[in-house]
Design a protein around this motif. Structure first.
Motif, PDB file in Angstrom:
ATOM      1  N   VAL A 272      43.761  51.450  40.293  1.00 25.59           N
ATOM      2  CA  VAL A 272      45.043  51.324  40.008  1.00 25.59           C
ATOM      3  C   VAL A 272      44.558  49.578  40.627  1.00 25.59           C
ATOM      4  CG1 VAL A 272      47.411  51.346  41.408  1.00 25.59           C
ATOM      5  CG2 VAL A 272      46.386  53.838  40.386  1.00 25.59           C
ATOM      6  N   LYS A 273      44.519  49.839  41.339  1.00 28.95           N
ATOM      7  CA  LYS A 273      44.458  48.258  41.771  1.00 28.95           C
ATOM      8  C   LYS A 273      43.417  47.661  40.959  1.00 28.95           C
ATOM      9  CE  LYS A 273      43.583  45.880  46.359  1.00 28.95           C
ATOM     10  NZ  LYS A 273      42.835  45.582  47.517  1.00 28.95           N
ATOM     11  N   GLN A 274      42.565  47.586  40.204  1.00 34.37           N
ATOM     12  CA  GLN A 274      42.078  46.576  39.319  1.00 34.37           C
ATOM     13  C   GLN A 274      42.968  46.868  37.600  1.00 34.37           C
ATOM     14  OE1 GLN A 274      38.516  49.915  39.194  1.00 34.37           O
ATOM     15  NE2 GLN A 274      36.887  47.936  40.738  1.00 34.37           N
ATOM     16  N   MET A 275      43.213  48.222  37.534  1.00 38.16           N
ATOM     17  CA  MET A 275      44.468  47.729  36.835  1.00 38.16           C
ATOM     18  C   MET A 275      45.418  46.670  36.334  1.00 38.16           C
ATOM     19  SD  MET A 275      45.218  48.410  33.779  1.00 38.16           S
ATOM     20  CE  MET A 275      44.312  50.119  33.236  1.00 38.16           C
ATOM     21  N   THR A 276      46.250  47.225  38.034  1.00 37.86           N
ATOM     22  CA  THR A 276      47.049  45.772  38.522  1.00 37.86           C
ATOM     23  C   THR A 276      46.490  44.164  38.486  1.00 37.86           C
ATOM     24  OG1 THR A 276      47.666  47.454  39.553  1.00 37.86           O
ATOM     25  CG2 THR A 276      48.802  44.858  40.056  1.00 37.86           C
ATOM     26  N   ALA A 277      45.450  44.151  39.045  1.00 32.45           N
ATOM     27  CA  ALA A 277      44.632  42.292  38.792  1.00 32.45           C
ATOM     28  C   ALA A 277      44.480  42.557  37.025  1.00 32.45           C
ATOM     29  CB  ALA A 277      43.276  42.701  39.614  1.00 32.45           C
ATOM     30  N   PHE A 278      43.490  42.870  36.586  1.00 33.15           N
ATOM     31  CA  PHE A 278      43.497  43.181  35.268  1.00 33.15           C
ATOM     32  C   PHE A 278      44.197  42.601  33.898  1.00 33.15           C
ATOM     33  CE2 PHE A 278      42.768  44.694  30.807  1.00 33.15           C
ATOM     34  CZ  PHE A 278      42.064  43.904  30.119  1.00 33.15           C
ATOM     35  N   SER A 279      45.804  43.511  34.488  1.00 33.57           N
ATOM     36  CA  SER A 279      46.672  43.373  33.518  1.00 33.57           C
ATOM     37  C   SER A 279      47.594  41.800  33.736  1.00 33.57           C
ATOM     38  CB  SER A 279      47.733  44.470  33.700  1.00 33.57           C
ATOM     39  OG  SER A 279      47.133  45.668  32.938  1.00 33.57           O
ATOM     40  N   LEU A 280      47.702  41.483  35.460  1.00 37.08           N
ATOM     41  CA  LEU A 280      48.241  40.262  36.108  1.00 37.08           C
ATOM     42  C   LEU A 280      47.253  38.808  35.670  1.00 37.08           C
ATOM     43  CD1 LEU A 280      50.681  41.231  39.061  1.00 37.08           C
ATOM     44  CD2 LEU A 280      51.192  40.951  37.006  1.00 37.08           C
ATOM     45  N   SER A 281      46.542  39.313  35.458  1.00 39.67           N
ATOM     46  CA  SER A 281      45.530  38.517  35.065  1.00 39.67           C
ATOM     47  C   SER A 281      45.888  37.609  33.987  1.00 39.67           C
ATOM     48  CB  SER A 281      43.703  38.808  35.413  1.00 39.67           C
ATOM     49  OG  SER A 281      43.671  39.274  34.502  1.00 39.67           O
ATOM     50  N   ALA A 282      46.412  37.998  32.175  1.00 40.67           N
ATOM     51  CA  ALA A 282      47.105  37.887  31.259  1.00 40.67           C
ATOM     52  C   ALA A 282      47.397  36.183  31.712  1.00 40.67           C
ATOM     53  CB  ALA A 282      47.282  38.652  31.019  1.00 40.67           C
ATOM     54  N   GLY A 289      42.557  33.016  42.251  1.00 41.80           N
ATOM     55  CA  GLY A 289      40.759  33.492  42.717  1.00 41.80           C
ATOM     56  C   GLY A 289      41.282  35.181  42.677  1.00 41.80           C
ATOM     57  N   ASP A 290      40.128  35.556  44.036  1.00 36.14           N
ATOM     58  CA  ASP A 290      39.947  37.190  43.846  1.00 36.14           C
ATOM     59  C   ASP A 290      41.514  37.813  43.759  1.00 36.14           C
ATOM     60  OD1 ASP A 290      39.103  39.545  43.425  1.00 36.14           O
ATOM     61  OD2 ASP A 290      38.000  38.967  45.781  1.00 36.14           O
ATOM     62  N   PHE A 291      41.705  38.013  42.343  1.00 41.44           N
ATOM     63  CA  PHE A 291      42.976  38.268  42.345  1.00 41.44           C
ATOM     64  C   PHE A 291      43.635  39.347  43.309  1.00 41.44           C
ATOM     65  CE2 PHE A 291      47.321  39.008  40.589  1.00 41.44           C
ATOM     66  CZ  PHE A 291      47.830  38.847  40.706  1.00 41.44           C
ATOM     67  N   LEU A 292      42.423  40.791  43.716  1.00 43.51           N
ATOM     68  CA  LEU A 292      41.969  41.919  44.205  1.00 43.51           C
ATOM     69  C   LEU A 292      42.728  41.526  45.891  1.00 43.51           C
ATOM     70  CD1 LEU A 292      38.924  43.617  43.412  1.00 43.51           C
ATOM     71  CD2 LEU A 292      41.127  44.073  42.537  1.00 43.51           C
ATOM     72  N   CYS A 319      46.900  58.234  34.400  1.00 46.88           N
ATOM     73  CA  CYS A 319      48.015  57.953  33.741  1.00 46.88           C
ATOM     74  C   CYS A 319      49.433  57.039  35.379  1.00 46.88           C
ATOM     75  CB  CYS A 319      48.659  59.236  34.091  1.00 46.88           C
ATOM     76  SG  CYS A 319      48.425  60.815  33.302  1.00 46.88           S
ATOM     77  N   SER A 320      48.203  57.066  36.169  1.00 51.52           N
ATOM     78  CA  SER A 320      48.818  56.069  37.096  1.00 51.52           C
ATOM     79  C   SER A 320      48.407  54.937  36.526  1.00 51.52           C
ATOM     80  CB  SER A 320      48.100  56.375  38.647  1.00 51.52           C
ATOM     81  OG  SER A 320      48.778  57.238  39.541  1.00 51.52           O
ATOM     82  N   CYS A 321      47.187  54.467  36.427  1.00 51.62           N
ATOM     83  CA  CYS A 321      46.876  53.128  35.703  1.00 51.62           C
ATOM     84  C   CYS A 321      47.841  52.986  34.319  1.00 51.62           C
ATOM     85  CB  CYS A 321      45.445  53.353  35.261  1.00 51.62           C
ATOM     86  SG  CYS A 321      44.507  53.169  36.744  1.00 51.62           S
ATOM     87  N   GLU A 322      48.120  53.842  33.579  1.00 51.47           N
ATOM     88  CA  GLU A 322      48.862  53.333  32.035  1.00 51.47           C
ATOM     89  C   GLU A 322      50.471  53.013  33.444  1.00 51.47           C
ATOM     90  OE1 GLU A 322      50.252  52.663  28.977  1.00 51.47           O
ATOM     91  OE2 GLU A 322      48.148  52.819  29.442  1.00 51.47           O
ATOM     92  N   LEU A 331      56.381  42.135  33.301  1.00 51.53           N
ATOM     93  CA  LEU A 331      56.108  41.424  34.638  1.00 51.53           C
ATOM     94  C   LEU A 331      55.661  39.652  33.543  1.00 51.53           C
ATOM     95  CD1 LEU A 331      55.272  42.985  37.854  1.00 51.53           C
ATOM     96  CD2 LEU A 331      57.190  41.974  36.841  1.00 51.53           C
ATOM     97  N   VAL A 332      54.400  40.281  33.171  1.00 50.22           N
ATOM     98  CA  VAL A 332      53.498  38.729  32.754  1.00 50.22           C
ATOM     99  C   VAL A 332      54.746  38.057  31.331  1.00 50.22           C
ATOM    100  CG1 VAL A 332      51.845  38.709  30.893  1.00 50.22           C
ATOM    101  CG2 VAL A 332      51.510  39.811  32.782  1.00 50.22           C
TER     102      VAL A 332
END
Length: 360
Positions: A272-282, A289-292, A319-322, A331-332
């Motif tokens: 979930v943490k990785q998905m959040t960082a990946f999606s918001l980095s858009a 920086g290291d958004f994680l 499902c949580s990641c989605e 948000l983006v």
């Protein structure tokens, strides 16, 4: 069955139970709160289920019950339903005594009360041809559910799905879920699917032994297709359940994330943490920086995020990641409009400045 060259009639299979042996036994901590409320910290795969049961037991509305789960020290299905009685008993004592109460089971008590996997007795009739082609299979299955219902009514569904991985020709079955004087059985890793797979392979092995078919003879007769000592195909039906998620960006640019999935030691929070960082980095801001490091996953709280459901079936992480991905995309989309306005004035835009502007 009439087309068969050979028949095996009234063959029997007996499947025993299996104990849970997770690292952390059943445990809970209940703390009375103001306004006739109670907070329960429970090691459970389904906090929402505990909240509902505690509410009924204490005779108070569900909004007066808050169940919090930080993480679970191993579950394998044993912390789905079986954690509810411990959390409820703990809550009842704390509610009546008006003081914090903690409960935990020692290993022996835990293994006695949680039940484990469903034992079964199976009788089968199978018909097959000389070349090994199975033409018909009939199964009579008795499932020992124990004294309580738990998840026993859905075990036949999972079993049939696993058994149907082979083409049995004419396939029929009679499955009975039996109430007995044993402890109630529950969801044990791959409930029903494990038993269904074993039954299928036992029938295949029985047919092969009657026909004296083994790996060596098969390999001698097939130049291009070769078999090893054993090959066991498995069918697992992927069940996707709705799962809530919430992503909050705070004033300093840090991110708080809540999801319905429970961390059982299988890396759900990491995903979930990785998905959040990946999606918001858009948003592609400078200084991210290291958004994680800016992201924190918040423990499950039944009053903060409702309809959490059950963490099980090997799909809750996805499902949580989605759910988080959808939140981040919204948000983006909102922040992109603000970023475009800032770029016209400033050129490059830092993440912190963007968030401050978004908070205005």
């Amino acid at each position: 069955m009439a087309e068969a060259d050979h028949k095996i009639l009234s063959a029997e299979i007996k499947l025993g139970s299996q104990y849970y042996f997770y690292m952390e036994t059943q445990t809970a901590l209940a703390v009375p709160d103001e306004d006739n409320c109670i907070v329960v910290y429970s090691s459970i795969q389904a906090p929402e289920y505990a909240e509902s049961t505690i509410s009924r037991c204490l005779g108070i509305p569900e909004h007066n019950v808050c169940v919090i789960t930080r993480r679970v020290g191993g579950g394998f299905g044993g912390k789905a339903m079986k954690a509810i009685p411990v959390a409820t008993a703990c809550a009842l004592a704390a509610y009546n005594l008006r003081r914090p109460v903690r409960m935990y089971m020692n290993r022996k008590t835990d293994m006695k009360t949680t039940g484990g996997r469903h034992p079964m007795e199976v009788t089968y009739n199978v018909g097959f041809k000389e070349d090994g082609k199975i033409t018909a299979l009939h199964l009579d299955i008795l499932i020992n559910a124990g004294i309580g219902t738990d998840i026993s009514p859905i075990i036949p569904l999972f079993m049939v799905g696993a058994i149907k991985k082979y083409d049995w020709g004419a396939f029929s079955f009679d499955i009975k879920v039996c109430r007995t004087n044993h402890s109630s059985k529950s969801a044990m890793r791959g409930p029903g699917e494990v038993q269904g797979t074993f039954i299928s392979e036992a029938v295949i092995e029985h047919v092969a032994s009657v026909l004296s078919m083994d790996v060596d003879s098969f390999n001698m007769c097939n130049k291009w297709r070769q078999r090893g000592i054993s090959r066991v195909p498995i069918v697992h039906e992927v069940l996707l359940r709705s799962n809530p998620g919430k992503v909050s960006i705070l004033g300093d640019g840090s991110v708080a994330v809540e999801v319905g999935g429970i961390e059982l030691g299988q890396g759900l929070w990491t995903k979930v943490k990785q998905m959040t960082a990946f999606s918001l980095s858009a948003i592609k801001c400078d200084g991210m920086g290291d958004f994680l490091d800016k992201i924190r996953i918040i423990q499950a709280n039944t009053l903060s995020l409702i309809q959490e459901g059950l963490t099980a079936g090997s799909t809750t992480s996805e499902c949580s990641c989605e759910a988080v991905r959808i939140c981040c995309n919204i948000l983006v989309e909102r922040l992109t409009r603000i970023k475009e306005n800032l770029q016209e004035q400033m050129g490059s835009v830092e993440w912190g400045i963007l968030i401050l502007e978004g908070w205005r």
